[in-house]
Design a protein around this motif. Structure first.
Motif, PDB file in Angstrom:
ATOM      1  N   ARG A  89      -4.978  58.862 -23.119  1.00 30.61           N
ATOM      2  CA  ARG A  89      -4.618  60.302 -23.332  1.00 30.61           C
ATOM      3  C   ARG A  89      -3.157  60.820 -22.825  1.00 30.61           C
ATOM      4  O   ARG A  89      -2.525  61.778 -23.548  1.00 30.61           O
ATOM      5  N   HIS A  90      -2.750  60.549 -21.712  1.00 28.12           N
ATOM      6  CA  HIS A  90      -1.530  61.133 -21.189  1.00 28.12           C
ATOM      7  C   HIS A  90      -0.573  59.996 -21.399  1.00 28.12           C
ATOM      8  O   HIS A  90       0.557  60.301 -20.827  1.00 28.12           O
ATOM      9  N   ARG A  91      -0.523  58.873 -22.345  1.00 30.63           N
ATOM     10  CA  ARG A  91       0.485  58.051 -22.213  1.00 30.63           C
ATOM     11  C   ARG A  91       1.477  58.205 -23.600  1.00 30.63           C
ATOM     12  O   ARG A  91       0.827  58.800 -24.478  1.00 30.63           O
ATOM     13  N   ARG A  92       2.462  57.668 -23.997  1.00 24.66           N
ATOM     14  CA  ARG A  92       3.161  57.856 -25.194  1.00 24.66           C
ATOM     15  C   ARG A  92       2.423  57.480 -26.244  1.00 24.66           C
ATOM     16  O   ARG A  92       2.425  57.958 -27.455  1.00 24.66           O
ATOM     17  N   TRP A  93       1.761  56.314 -26.406  1.00 23.79           N
ATOM     18  CA  TRP A  93       0.843  55.849 -27.332  1.00 23.79           C
ATOM     19  C   TRP A  93      -0.555  56.134 -26.951  1.00 23.79           C
ATOM     20  O   TRP A  93      -1.045  55.870 -25.865  1.00 23.79           O
ATOM     21  N   GLY A 318       6.910  67.216 -29.400  1.00 18.47           N
ATOM     22  CA  GLY A 318       5.925  68.236 -29.497  1.00 18.47           C
ATOM     23  C   GLY A 318       4.777  67.622 -28.595  1.00 18.47           C
ATOM     24  O   GLY A 318       3.734  68.799 -28.640  1.00 18.47           O
ATOM     25  N   ARG A 319       4.566  66.772 -27.895  1.00 19.59           N
ATOM     26  CA  ARG A 319       3.516  66.464 -27.011  1.00 19.59           C
ATOM     27  C   ARG A 319       3.736  67.348 -25.876  1.00 19.59           C
ATOM     28  O   ARG A 319       4.579  67.604 -25.335  1.00 19.59           O
ATOM     29  N   GLN A 320       2.554  67.847 -25.312  1.00 22.01           N
ATOM     30  CA  GLN A 320       2.311  68.344 -24.190  1.00 22.01           C
ATOM     31  C   GLN A 320       2.372  67.624 -23.034  1.00 22.01           C
ATOM     32  O   GLN A 320       1.865  66.642 -23.156  1.00 22.01           O
ATOM     33  N   CYS A 321       2.922  68.071 -21.919  1.00 13.01           N
ATOM     34  CA  CYS A 321       3.167  67.275 -20.774  1.00 13.01           C
ATOM     35  C   CYS A 321       2.878  68.116 -19.534  1.00 13.01           C
ATOM     36  O   CYS A 321       2.738  69.242 -19.501  1.00 13.01           O
ATOM     37  N   ASN A 322       3.101  67.464 -18.421  1.00 16.24           N
ATOM     38  CA  ASN A 322       2.719  68.146 -17.131  1.00 16.24           C
ATOM     39  C   ASN A 322       3.815  68.077 -16.281  1.00 16.24           C
ATOM     40  O   ASN A 322       4.548  67.238 -15.861  1.00 16.24           O
ATOM     41  N   GLY A 323       4.400  69.469 -16.188  1.00 14.18           N
ATOM     42  CA  GLY A 323       5.767  69.661 -15.367  1.00 14.18           C
ATOM     43  C   GLY A 323       5.779  69.467 -14.068  1.00 14.18           C
ATOM     44  O   GLY A 323       6.918  69.106 -13.497  1.00 14.18           O
ATOM     45  N   SER A 324       4.527  69.089 -13.373  1.00 17.20           N
ATOM     46  CA  SER A 324       4.720  69.088 -11.864  1.00 17.20           C
ATOM     47  C   SER A 324       4.290  67.633 -11.523  1.00 17.20           C
ATOM     48  O   SER A 324       3.899  67.166 -10.443  1.00 17.20           O
ATOM     49  N   TYR A 328       2.379  59.090 -15.734  1.00 16.25           N
ATOM     50  CA  TYR A 328       2.585  58.986 -17.052  1.00 16.25           C
ATOM     51  C   TYR A 328       2.340  60.347 -18.055  1.00 16.25           C
ATOM     52  O   TYR A 328       3.098  60.486 -19.162  1.00 16.25           O
ATOM     53  N   GLU A 329       1.458  61.256 -17.573  1.00 21.90           N
ATOM     54  CA  GLU A 329       1.524  62.540 -18.150  1.00 21.90           C
ATOM     55  C   GLU A 329       2.771  63.506 -17.972  1.00 21.90           C
ATOM     56  O   GLU A 329       2.970  64.553 -18.265  1.00 21.90           O
ATOM     57  N   GLY A 330       3.579  63.144 -16.895  1.00 21.02           N
ATOM     58  CA  GLY A 330       4.517  63.710 -16.519  1.00 21.02           C
ATOM     59  C   GLY A 330       5.658  64.012 -17.465  1.00 21.02           C
ATOM     60  O   GLY A 330       5.895  62.961 -18.358  1.00 21.02           O
ATOM     61  N   CYS A 331       6.422  65.195 -17.707  1.00 18.72           N
ATOM     62  CA  CYS A 331       7.266  65.325 -18.847  1.00 18.72           C
ATOM     63  C   CYS A 331       8.605  64.511 -18.787  1.00 18.72           C
ATOM     64  O   CYS A 331       9.100  64.044 -19.658  1.00 18.72           O
ATOM     65  N   LEU A 334       6.830  60.984 -20.305  1.00 19.44           N
ATOM     66  CA  LEU A 334       6.282  61.379 -21.812  1.00 19.44           C
ATOM     67  C   LEU A 334       7.395  61.874 -22.730  1.00 19.44           C
ATOM     68  O   LEU A 334       7.260  61.393 -24.030  1.00 19.44           O
ATOM     69  N   CYS A 335       8.225  62.583 -22.166  1.00 20.44           N
ATOM     70  CA  CYS A 335       9.172  63.280 -23.057  1.00 20.44           C
ATOM     71  C   CYS A 335      10.640  61.961 -23.268  1.00 20.44           C
ATOM     72  O   CYS A 335      11.518  62.283 -23.910  1.00 20.44           O
ATOM     73  N   CYS A 336      10.350  61.082 -22.425  1.00 18.43           N
ATOM     74  CA  CYS A 336      11.525  59.969 -22.836  1.00 18.43           C
ATOM     75  C   CYS A 336      12.849  60.330 -22.394  1.00 18.43           C
ATOM     76  O   CYS A 336      13.852  59.960 -23.074  1.00 18.43           O
TER      77      CYS A 336
END
Length: 376
Positions: A89-93, A318-324, A328-331, A334-336
């Motif tokens: 759920r928190h990965r790019r795929w 457009g995916r939501q990420c974790n700014g802190s 894997y879920e970090g911006c 996830l935002c590459c």
């Protein structure tokens, strides 16, 4: 000459498409996850599922031979989708493409790590559900597992040192043997694995091409890795008997617990990270050096950063990420590296509610600031 080249290119493209269709057919049954739990499975229903593209020929034959296993497989299809999407759920795929079954996108058709995980997870879920069906008596072909031949472990191996003193587990050899016995209804993973293998194996792709046979061998290897992950998830479960909870006799069996196929999914997720790349060999066979537990892939995955429908990448725009987070879920991950947009929203909600008299509730209105981060 130009016409001949163009015609040849079309032929190769057609062959590639046919190969992709054949390669993904053994997991098309995951589309059964959209079937109602109250659906009645008959021989005609099995044939209809084959006509709808949800079952291949050998799977439809297995369905007609033992329709009582189909409710367990329907639930296994749902489990596969749930566990996969939860794990990624928190990965790019993020495994969202599994919901398209049986019409998969290319990343689940071309021999990627992701395809390896889905093949293995689907096999694990099938074994888990079938084993539970055996223990519950809902399947005609199996029941409880045969008790192991070896004696159960000693009490000191089962009792946590933090819960009991050293003196409470100091039994002599005779009392150890008398205090423990095999019993209960263990999960028959061995029979469930055989049934799952029979259903999931599928037919070897037609033709003499080594590539198709090689891809089939890789997929079947990953199926086996999934089945073994369930076998390795068996744990020792015991129940105490005796006057006033004295536990003078402990009955033990080997079971899968109540946590579901996610336990095997956690094992497979670790093996996904260490999956091995394999190359085509003569005869379409796998090299003998790979262990049964390894996941294998044949094609490097895209980075899934940008949309690329030819490779099955939806991108992360457009995916939501974790700014802190730096995971894997970090911006940043996830935002590459493209950056992200921070959105701030003030939410009003009821709070500090109190009962007034008998039938009236009085609440205050509180506000809080919610920040969300969205990939560019």
């Amino acid at each position: 000459m130009w016409i001949k080249k163009r015609s040849g290119a079309k032929v190769w493209l057609l062959l590639l498409v046919l190969l992709l269709v054949q390669d993904g057919r053994c997991i098309k049954w995951l589309g059964l996850g959209r079937t109602s739990d109250t659906h009645t499975w008959t021989r005609e229903a099995c044939t209809s599922a084959k006509s709808a593209g949800l079952l291949e020929r050998k799977q439809a034959r297995a369905c007609r031979a033992a329709p009582d296993v189909m409710p367990a497989l329907v639930q296994a299809a749902k489990d596969t989708s749930t566990v996969c999407q939860q794990a990624f759920r928190h990965r790019r795929w993020n495994c969202s493409s599994i919901e398209r079954a049986p019409d998969y996108t290319p990343e689940l058709l071309t021999g990627t790590r992701e395809q390896a995980f889905v093949y293995a997870m689907s096999a694990a879920a099938a074994v888990w559900r079938l084993a539970r069906g055996c223990a519950l008596g809902s399947l005609a072909a199996c029941s409880c597992a045969t008790p192991p031949r070896r004696e159960p472990p000693s009490p000191s191996a089962l009792i946590s040192p933090s819960s009991f003193t050293t003196m409470s587990v100091s039994f002599d050899t005779l009392s150890v043997r008398n205090s423990f016995k095999w019993g209960g209804c263990g999960d028959d993973v061995r029979s469930a694995s055989r049934m799952a293998k029979r259903f999931l194996q599928g037919a070897t792709p037609p033709g003499t091409g080594g590539t198709a046979k090689f891809m089939h061998a890789v997929n079947m290897h990953n199926n086996r890795a999934g089945r073994r992950a369930v076998e390795q998830s068996l744990t020792l479960e015991c129940k105490c008997h005796g006057v006033s909870g004295s536990c003078s006799v402990r009955t033990c069996w080997r079971g899968l617990g109540a946590s579901g196929p996610s336990v095997a999914g956690s094992r497979l997720l670790r093996r996904y990270a260490t999956a091995a790349e394999v190359r085509l060999r003569s005869g379409g066979r796998l090299p003998p050096l790979y262990h049964h537990d390894n996941l294998l892939y044949t094609t490097k995955s895209p980075d899934y950063c940008l949309p690329d429908m030819k490779r099955g990448s939806l991108g992360t725009i457009g995916r939501q990420c974790n700014g802190s987070s730096s995971g894997y879920e970090g911006c940043e991950y996830l935002c590459c590296g493209r950056g992200h947009v921070t959105r701030t929203e003030q939410i009003y909600e009821r709070c500090d509610c109190k009962y007034i008299s008998c039938c009236y509730v009085k609440c205050k209105t509180c506000s809080r600031i919610v920040k969300t981060y969205e990939c560019n």
